[in-house]
Enzyme design. Sequence first.
Site, PDB file in Angstrom:
ATOM      1  N   SER A   1       0.873  -1.175   0.000  1.00 43.38           N
ATOM      2  CA  SER A   1       0.000   0.000   0.000  1.00 43.38           C
ATOM      3  C   SER A   1       0.909   1.223   0.000  1.00 43.38           C
ATOM      4  CB  SER A   1      -0.937  -0.010   1.210  1.00 43.38           C
ATOM      5  OG  SER A   1      -0.222  -0.266   2.401  1.00 43.38           O
TER       6      SER A   1
ATOM      7  N   GLU B   1       1.303   5.532   0.674  1.00 45.68           N
ATOM      8  CA  GLU B   1       0.741   6.707   1.354  1.00 45.68           C
ATOM      9  C   GLU B   1       1.190   7.992   0.660  1.00 45.68           C
ATOM     10  OE1 GLU B   1       0.618   6.605   5.658  1.00 45.68           O
ATOM     11  OE2 GLU B   1       1.311   8.676   5.715  1.00 45.68           O
TER      12      GLU B   1
ATOM     13  N   THR C   1      -3.069  11.332   3.569  1.00 43.09           N
ATOM     14  CA  THR C   1      -3.003  11.866   4.931  1.00 43.09           C
ATOM     15  C   THR C   1      -3.924  13.084   5.108  1.00 43.09           C
ATOM     16  OG1 THR C   1      -1.163  13.336   4.444  1.00 43.09           O
ATOM     17  CG2 THR C   1      -0.610  11.118   5.195  1.00 43.09           C
TER      18      THR C   1
ATOM     19  N   ARG D   1      -5.564  10.141  16.186  1.00 45.51           N
ATOM     20  CA  ARG D   1      -5.831  11.286  17.053  1.00 45.51           C
ATOM     21  C   ARG D   1      -5.332  12.567  16.412  1.00 45.51           C
ATOM     22  NH1 ARG D   1      -2.244  12.780  22.128  1.00 45.51           N
ATOM     23  NH2 ARG D   1      -1.008  13.458  20.320  1.00 45.51           N
TER      24      ARG D   1
ATOM     25  N   ALA E   1      -7.669   8.301  19.578  1.00 49.92           N
ATOM     26  CA  ALA E   1      -8.042   7.581  18.353  1.00 49.92           C
ATOM     27  C   ALA E   1      -9.034   6.458  18.655  1.00 49.92           C
ATOM     28  CB  ALA E   1      -6.784   7.028  17.680  1.00 49.92           C
TER      29      ALA E   1
ATOM     30  N   TYR F   1       3.124   2.011  17.138  1.00 51.44           N
ATOM     31  CA  TYR F   1       4.438   2.644  17.363  1.00 51.44           C
ATOM     32  C   TYR F   1       5.475   1.646  17.875  1.00 51.44           C
ATOM     33  CZ  TYR F   1       1.543   6.673  16.656  1.00 51.44           C
ATOM     34  OH  TYR F   1       0.674   7.571  16.089  1.00 51.44           O
TER      35      TYR F   1
ATOM     36  N   ASN G   1      -3.082   0.715  24.549  1.00 52.33           N
ATOM     37  CA  ASN G   1      -3.865   1.641  23.726  1.00 52.33           C
ATOM     38  C   ASN G   1      -4.112   1.048  22.339  1.00 52.33           C
ATOM     39  OD1 ASN G   1      -5.100   4.089  22.817  1.00 52.33           O
ATOM     40  ND2 ASN G   1      -3.180   4.547  21.762  1.00 52.33           N
TER      41      ASN G   1
ATOM     42  N   ARG H   1      -6.817  -1.353  22.629  1.00 48.77           N
ATOM     43  CA  ARG H   1      -8.132  -0.686  22.752  1.00 48.77           C
ATOM     44  C   ARG H   1      -8.661  -0.289  21.376  1.00 48.77           C
ATOM     45  NH1 ARG H   1      -6.150   1.658  27.425  1.00 48.77           N
ATOM     46  NH2 ARG H   1      -5.356   3.490  26.340  1.00 48.77           N
ATOM     47  N   LYS H   2      -7.734   0.192  20.512  1.00 46.80           N
ATOM     48  CA  LYS H   2      -8.159   0.631  19.175  1.00 46.80           C
ATOM     49  C   LYS H   2      -8.648  -0.570  18.356  1.00 46.80           C
ATOM     50  CE  LYS H   2      -4.266   3.206  18.377  1.00 46.80           C
ATOM     51  NZ  LYS H   2      -3.390   4.242  17.790  1.00 46.80           N
TER      52      LYS H   2
ATOM     53  N   GLN I   1      17.182  15.167   6.244  1.00 41.78           N
ATOM     54  CA  GLN I   1      15.735  15.338   6.410  1.00 41.78           C
ATOM     55  C   GLN I   1      15.181  14.252   7.342  1.00 41.78           C
ATOM     56  OE1 GLN I   1      13.199  14.168   3.121  1.00 41.78           O
ATOM     57  NE2 GLN I   1      12.220  16.168   3.154  1.00 41.78           N
TER      58      GLN I   1
END
Length: 301
Positions: A22, A24, A55, A114, A134, A154, A170, A173-174, A221
Amino acid sequence: MNNTKKLTMPIARPLSGTVGVSFEFFPPNTKKMEQSLWQSIDRLAPLSPDFISVTYGAGGSTRERTHDIVSQIQNRKGISAAAHLTCVAASKSEVNAVARNYWSEGVRHIVALRGDPIKDKTIYETEINGYTYAADLVAALKRIANFDITVAAYPEVHPEAQSAKADLDNLKRKIDAGASRAITQFYFEAETYLNFRDRAVAAGINVPIIPGILPVTNYKQVLKFAKICGAHVPGWMADLFAGLNDDPATRRLVAATVVAEHCRVLQSEGINKFHFYTLNQSDLVYAICHILGIRSANIDD
Ligand SMILES: Cc1cc2nc3c(=O)[nH]c(=O)nc-3n(C[C@H](O)[C@H](O)[C@H](O)COP(=O)(O)OP(=O)(O)OC[C@H]3O[C@@H](n4cnc5c(N)ncnc54)[C@H](O)[C@@H]3O)c2cc1C
């Protein structure tokens, strides 16, 4: 699993089995950048990505542009599009309206986030009558319609998380709220992803966690990007790009090789889906996909 044998396979050998990719993109700011965005999408589309995601600018600043691009990818180009949507600087009803609009246009896939604190703020503040996390957004989206929902994960822990465990809780939970996959923040060492994947599985997370891969061509960068999101930049990367500041062509060749090898290591560990942060450029990601054996259905040479 006999890793020794697989890891020593030449990187030029295409990945085996069914591999999904995929891509982005971000909404461009200028006409020229927009042209380059569509050229990139046109170049990568024949590789039959699972989806292309777009995004949502910081602070919800690209609401209309994200919507227009997602809509065009889905309805004009006929490619499955995923719209990123954040909770930042918008009330619940405003966010819900954006989601309803997507559903009515046939967009079924949302990357629910979020978002980061708005400009000049270091701490995230919930908008009045807004969503705080989120996980709240995921639950709300599921109440609106049966969206296919992706969330962020993450491997090196979200910078605001109380602990690695709290961050993983977390993520769970999502997923429990209705997300069907996660895409990771970028990271640079395959082990970072693999250790995280193993911890997630041990925590009972059983949806795909797709590695988010940022091909690096501009070392300086990347140092900036990495600092913002807490990604560790390994020392070998500095060595690899040393002396190439004025040599973009060589940097691109190096980048393609590094990422192809990275994907091969992941695949030897059972990973078959890869999400590329394209930065709206197609050539490098196209080359990486080619090395990995992901080809256009239309090529006959
Ligand atoms: C694949 C991917 C795509 C992205 N796309 C965009 C984009 O399009 N636009 C954009 O603006 N940003 C985007 N981001 C960045 C993202 O918005 C930020 O990383 C943001 O800071 C966190 O978003 P989240 O959805 O992970 O938040 P959440 O999952 O809500 O987590 C945010 C923080 O709060 C903590 N937390 C969650 N719940 C609780 C709780 N109940 N109590 C205490 N702490 C809690 C978490 O551990 C974490 O530290 C993307 C990130 C990724 C990985």
